[in-house]
Design a protein around this motif. Sequence first.
Motif, PDB file in Angstrom:
ATOM      1  N   GLU A 241       1.088  -1.190  -0.126  1.00 26.70           N
ATOM      2  CA  GLU A 241       0.191  -0.054   0.111  1.00 26.70           C
ATOM      3  C   GLU A 241       0.793   1.151  -0.180  1.00 26.70           C
ATOM      4  OE1 GLU A 241      -2.930  -0.195   3.299  1.00 26.70           O
ATOM      5  OE2 GLU A 241      -2.934  -2.292   3.001  1.00 26.70           O
ATOM      6  N   PRO A 242       1.092   1.504  -1.240  1.00 28.54           N
ATOM      7  CA  PRO A 242       2.341   2.788  -1.563  1.00 28.54           C
ATOM      8  C   PRO A 242       1.938   3.805  -1.047  1.00 28.54           C
ATOM      9  CG  PRO A 242       1.464   2.361  -3.536  1.00 28.54           C
ATOM     10  CD  PRO A 242       0.594   1.065  -2.211  1.00 28.54           C
ATOM     11  N   PHE A 243       0.846   4.024  -0.132  1.00 34.92           N
ATOM     12  CA  PHE A 243      -0.046   5.616   0.761  1.00 34.92           C
ATOM     13  C   PHE A 243       0.570   5.683   1.668  1.00 34.92           C
ATOM     14  CE2 PHE A 243      -2.549   7.698   2.207  1.00 34.92           C
ATOM     15  CZ  PHE A 243      -2.339   9.580   1.928  1.00 34.92           C
ATOM     16  N   THR A 244       0.080   4.060   2.516  1.00 36.04           N
ATOM     17  CA  THR A 244      -0.258   4.263   4.486  1.00 36.04           C
ATOM     18  C   THR A 244       1.638   4.231   4.116  1.00 36.04           C
ATOM     19  OG1 THR A 244      -0.380   1.603   3.598  1.00 36.04           O
ATOM     20  CG2 THR A 244      -2.178   3.584   4.330  1.00 36.04           C
ATOM     21  N   GLN A 245       2.090   3.102   3.309  1.00 36.48           N
ATOM     22  CA  GLN A 245       3.564   2.396   3.841  1.00 36.48           C
ATOM     23  C   GLN A 245       4.347   3.401   3.756  1.00 36.48           C
ATOM     24  OE1 GLN A 245       3.715  -0.969   1.995  1.00 36.48           O
ATOM     25  NE2 GLN A 245       3.058  -2.596   3.291  1.00 36.48           N
TER      26      GLN A 245
END
Length: 193
Positions: free
Chosen positions: A129-133
């Motif tokens: 999950e690029p946004f949360t990670q």
Amino acid sequence: MPYTSEKPGATPDPDELRARIPGWGSDLDPANRPAFPREQPDIVTGAHWDLPEQQPGGASRERSVEHERLTPVFGTAQPLHGVAGRIRRLAYDRYSEGQTAHWMLLILGDRVDAITAHVASLVSKRPDEPFTQSGVTGEVAHHPIASRFGRGRIDLKHSWLDPLLVVGPWVLAVFAVFKLGRAIMLPASKRHR
């Protein structure tokens, strides 16, 4: 004067350098070097070997071309694998550590490894999950403005670049998949108009 065509002046006398630069030449006298007694040729170290015993299983380990042999002990936790492993093997087999190509191939191997891990995650039960990670949600929750200004943070100079580095590759990947899908879906006759 550096970077000019004039011949530099004579090398300063060691006494003059010692007077001008505090601590200059402190290691010239062996008695002043902390490691000097250990540098003597016939000192008894207590080791029961001249060279440590070679760890078995080193035939497939990477070794730079300038080294005659593999180190006596080496790690085996992350063996080279896949395309990234082949790229890294090429770097070690063909180029010296003093050559840019060696390091560029190792960096390329790291990037290929990262991309394959991202792609593999897309077909797993828990994709990336690029946004949360990226830590964006943590930034919002922990006073993003107050924590940045007035505290002498060095990373402010490049913080504008961080979203591009985190999200940019994902945007490029989506664009590439879109273009590839479009090229596959369009008939050949429509592509050449």
